[in-house]
Scaffold this active site. Structure first.
Site, PDB file in Angstrom:
ATOM      1  N   ASN A   1     -47.115  64.407  38.724  1.00  0.00           N
ATOM      2  CA  ASN A   1     -47.510  65.569  39.870  1.00  0.00           C
ATOM      3  C   ASN A   1     -46.961  66.023  40.364  1.00  0.00           C
ATOM      4  O   ASN A   1     -46.752  66.934  41.788  1.00  0.00           O
ATOM      5  CB  ASN A   1     -48.539  64.286  40.639  1.00  0.00           C
TER       6      ASN A   1
ATOM      7  N   HIS B   1     -47.051  69.366  42.043  1.00  0.00           N
ATOM      8  CA  HIS B   1     -49.054  69.143  41.832  1.00  0.00           C
ATOM      9  C   HIS B   1     -49.975  69.602  43.122  1.00  0.00           C
ATOM     10  O   HIS B   1     -50.277  69.610  43.283  1.00  0.00           O
ATOM     11  CB  HIS B   1     -49.638  68.468  40.867  1.00  0.00           C
TER      12      HIS B   1
ATOM     13  N   ARG C   1     -46.835  57.124  36.390  1.00  0.00           N
ATOM     14  CA  ARG C   1     -47.481  58.061  36.262  1.00  0.00           C
ATOM     15  C   ARG C   1     -47.302  58.803  37.260  1.00  0.00           C
ATOM     16  O   ARG C   1     -48.034  60.520  36.987  1.00  0.00           O
ATOM     17  CB  ARG C   1     -49.013  57.881  35.836  1.00  0.00           C
TER      18      ARG C   1
ATOM     19  N   LYS D   1     -44.419  62.818  27.953  1.00  0.00           N
ATOM     20  CA  LYS D   1     -45.650  62.385  28.671  1.00  0.00           C
ATOM     21  C   LYS D   1     -46.042  61.546  27.917  1.00  0.00           C
ATOM     22  O   LYS D   1     -46.974  60.691  28.874  1.00  0.00           O
ATOM     23  CB  LYS D   1     -46.894  63.466  28.439  1.00  0.00           C
TER      24      LYS D   1
ATOM     25  N   HIS E   1     -52.955  77.168  37.105  1.00  0.00           N
ATOM     26  CA  HIS E   1     -52.626  75.866  37.584  1.00  0.00           C
ATOM     27  C   HIS E   1     -50.877  75.947  37.293  1.00  0.00           C
ATOM     28  O   HIS E   1     -50.465  75.216  38.036  1.00  0.00           O
ATOM     29  CB  HIS E   1     -53.714  75.399  36.337  1.00  0.00           C
TER      30      HIS E   1
ATOM     31  N   LYS F   1     -56.489  61.974  30.313  1.00  0.00           N
ATOM     32  CA  LYS F   1     -57.402  62.408  31.903  1.00  0.00           C
ATOM     33  C   LYS F   1     -58.237  63.906  32.072  1.00  0.00           C
ATOM     34  O   LYS F   1     -57.957  64.881  30.869  1.00  0.00           O
ATOM     35  CB  LYS F   1     -56.714  63.142  33.121  1.00  0.00           C
TER      36      LYS F   1
ATOM     37  N   HIS G   1     -52.077  72.427  43.727  1.00  0.00           N
ATOM     38  CA  HIS G   1     -53.255  71.917  43.780  1.00  0.00           C
ATOM     39  C   HIS G   1     -54.260  73.035  45.582  1.00  0.00           C
ATOM     40  O   HIS G   1     -54.726  73.412  45.238  1.00  0.00           O
ATOM     41  CB  HIS G   1     -53.987  70.639  43.880  1.00  0.00           C
TER      42      HIS G   1
ATOM     43  N   ARG H   1     -71.550  56.616  26.988  1.00  0.00           N
ATOM     44  CA  ARG H   1     -71.015  55.736  28.170  1.00  0.00           C
ATOM     45  C   ARG H   1     -69.392  55.293  26.691  1.00  0.00           C
ATOM     46  O   ARG H   1     -69.222  55.032  26.596  1.00  0.00           O
ATOM     47  CB  ARG H   1     -71.356  53.733  28.371  1.00  0.00           C
TER      48      ARG H   1
ATOM     49  N   GLU I   1     -52.567  55.329  36.017  1.00  0.00           N
ATOM     50  CA  GLU I   1     -51.814  56.356  37.049  1.00  0.00           C
ATOM     51  C   GLU I   1     -51.824  55.060  38.533  1.00  0.00           C
ATOM     52  O   GLU I   1     -51.583  55.648  39.534  1.00  0.00           O
ATOM     53  CB  GLU I   1     -52.080  57.467  37.702  1.00  0.00           C
TER      54      GLU I   1
ATOM     55  N   GLU J   1     -45.245  73.346  33.229  1.00  0.00           N
ATOM     56  CA  GLU J   1     -45.063  72.202  33.113  1.00  0.00           C
ATOM     57  C   GLU J   1     -43.806  71.819  32.274  1.00  0.00           C
ATOM     58  O   GLU J   1     -43.172  70.017  32.016  1.00  0.00           O
ATOM     59  CB  GLU J   1     -46.884  71.597  32.044  1.00  0.00           C
TER      60      GLU J   1
END
Lengths: 373, 373
Positions: free
Chosen positions: B254, B257, B250, B236, B274, B150, B261, B128, B246, B192
């Site tokens: 994206n 993206h 945040r 960032k 990417h 992330k 994506h 965990r 997010e 990026e």
């Protein structure tokens, strides 16, 4: 009519809502919609359950959700700890994808600890975390597994090794659904109730001692059952609120679990229910505490008597090897720098934590509490 | 010599440490031990990397950790996005089990975004959650993937659908390791960097515009590279500190993206990197913003010129079908109540978020920016 117990956390606080022991379970579960609406969740719901539970309560839950405007899909996982695997999680992911679950969508666990742990883990890891709700249907899940955000699955070599902390948005408990719980599982849940009495709530312990029977839903006074569930949930909420991620206090909830987990693991998670393992673990831990002069023998005997009254085992089965238990303790999540931490009672309602237990002492006690075949 | 950028979060704050562009990479990576010691982690470390990266830098990292008293085991995963699967995670779990990793043990990711995302997810879900450290070796990982917590893997039907938020305890960046990064990946990372210029940091955008070349590590002034990495990490860190999970701000990360994506997904995560997808996505998003009168055409052209200067594609490959892109957008994590959210620039350094984009407009722009084979 219901009791509301808040679980207060730095982030992600939520409520446990316990319906009163009304004569008709369906009437109580139908409170679900009233309880969910204020949470402002999205309209899509993935209900996860097992075929047996779903047959009993699925329809009423789904109807109630649909009447409240939710779009509900159901995913069933076969009954049993053996299915608490990453493979089952993958199947929940597939169901989530097929139904276009979004970040605001909700997974609802309708079932015992296995369903709750898996649904919670899937919710924790789908889209990096979506809301989920617990509707526990076993006593063990009601008073323990459904509360506190521990989610996960088993690794072939160890229980709950894979998991995440992910708090539910709501825990909805209807004690009357326990009428369909197999008696052996009812007793297994009672092990956790007794645990709360020993580690946290002396008054609960006294209630249990005063009860005529503890071993069967149909033999238990409904008022006592309500007290048992409510006080146990309160105990769990108290501890979790003070230590969400088990950095300190929360470890006391593992009383009886250290040796209990090892026994479950060594018997392949099939012969012995979790609560039965905990019962054996509490007997062993209590005995070690007595030998360390940390607990009185009289208190330990009172504990063991309660365990017996609940119809739970007080001996480890003959086939389980003590050396194998000691070896298995080393892979326990609670091991720190190679030392096994034990939770020991000091008096009824109070415990302490120590890693100062020799393998020799564990060996001696295991010999005493193992059934001589 | 290093720059320290704090990532301040309600819980789990940590630092990004950027080594100065020293002539010898090994000398810089060896700062690792100095940076780790104050974190008070356990002695067991599982280093996760891929064979190529490990050949370059593995030995120096392992030696440095061992000299500092850590017990280090290494687990290598084959290179590539195709291995970013739950199967690879299962193998990390097995390595963790074999090496008796405890809750205080640490996983270290030495590699690009794929290694970092997977190591982070394994660390998030083993017992965990155990500590982990990012040592990014690609430009994309340095300025983006390694920061912000992330973590995750791909589902066969969608990128990063399975994952968790789990913050690293430290991000250690040595820009000189970029000398071994394939040029195509260097450029992908630059996408990026350009993104941060557009959404957050006008000064960074100006630095990039003033640069003679952006398309190759060996052609870039080392001081500029240091500026690029530092300002990007700061951008960032700023955004993540303000919105860890997010829920709002945040989402601006994206930018580019959403469509990016979809293109990556439709080409099977193999043809298009990417960063290349993000480059195409920024061109498309910029164009949509211009058509909505949210952004000036002149600014969009400046953005596209930077993308070109970085050696990145400004057109979607001919084989990618616009209708398929529009369909794929529906399964994006960022979809809310069926509406696709887009990030649009308003001026260089400032963006806004909207879900008010018609499929027709998306279709029109995709036709414009798709390569006519």
């Amino acid at each position: 009519m219901y009791t509301r117990i808040p679980v207060k956390l730095p982030q992600d606080s939520y409520d446990i809502v316990i319906c009163s022991a009304a004569p008709h379970a369906r009437a109580s579960l139908s409170q679900l919609a009233d309880q969910i609406s204020p949470l402002n969740l999205g309209k899509k719901v993935l209900l996860v359950s097992n075929p047996q539970i779903y047959e009993y309560y699925g329809e009423s839950v789904v109807n109630c959700l649909m009447a409240a405007g939710f779009v509900v899909t159901t995913h069933l996982i076969p009954e049993g700890e053996i299915h608490k695997t990453l493979d089952s999680i993958t199947q929940i992911y597939d169901a989530a994808l097929e139904n276009y679950l979004e970040r605001s969508s909700t997974m609802i666990a309708l079932g015992g600890g296995v369903i709750g742990d898996m649904t919670g883990f899937a919710a924790a890891t789908w889209l990096r975390g979506i809301p989920f709700i617990q509707i526990p249907t076993s006593l063990l899940a009601m008073v323990d597994a459904a509360i506190g955000g521990k989610t996960g699955v088993n690794h072939p070599k160890g229980k709950n090794l894979i998991g995440a902390f992910h708090q539910p948005r709501l825990v909805l408990i209807d004690p009357t659904v326990l009428k369909t719980l197999p008696v052996r599982e009812f007793r297994a849940g009672m092990a956790e109730v007794i645990k709360y009495g020993v580690i946290w709530d002396q008054a609960l312990f006294n209630h249990l001692e005063a009860a005529e029977r503890l071993d069967n839903f149909s033999e238990i006074n409904q008022e006592l059952l309500q007290t048992i569930v409510t006080r146990s949930c309160q105990a769990k909420a108290d501890v979790v609120s003070k230590d969400e991620k088990e950095s300190g206090l929360r470890a006391i909830l593992n009383y009886g679990h250290t040796i209990g987990h090892a026994i479950e693991s060594l018997t392949g998670y099939s012969q012995i229910l979790h609560g039965e393992g905990v019962a054996m673990g509490m007997v062993a831990a209590g005995r070690i505490a007595v030998k360390l002069n940390m607990w009185s023998e009289q208190a330990a005997l009172r504990q063991d008597a309660l365990i017996k009254k609940a119809g739970l085992p007080t001996e480890i089965p003959a086939g389980v090897d003590a050396e194998a238990i000691i070896q298995t303790l080393q892979t326990d999540k609670k091991v720190k720098a190679g030392k096994v931490r034990f939770i020991f009672p000091q008096e009824i309602g109070t415990v302490t934590i120590t890693d100062q237990v020799t393998s020799d002492l564990i060996r001696e006690v295991l010999a005493e509490v193992t059934c001589q075949a």
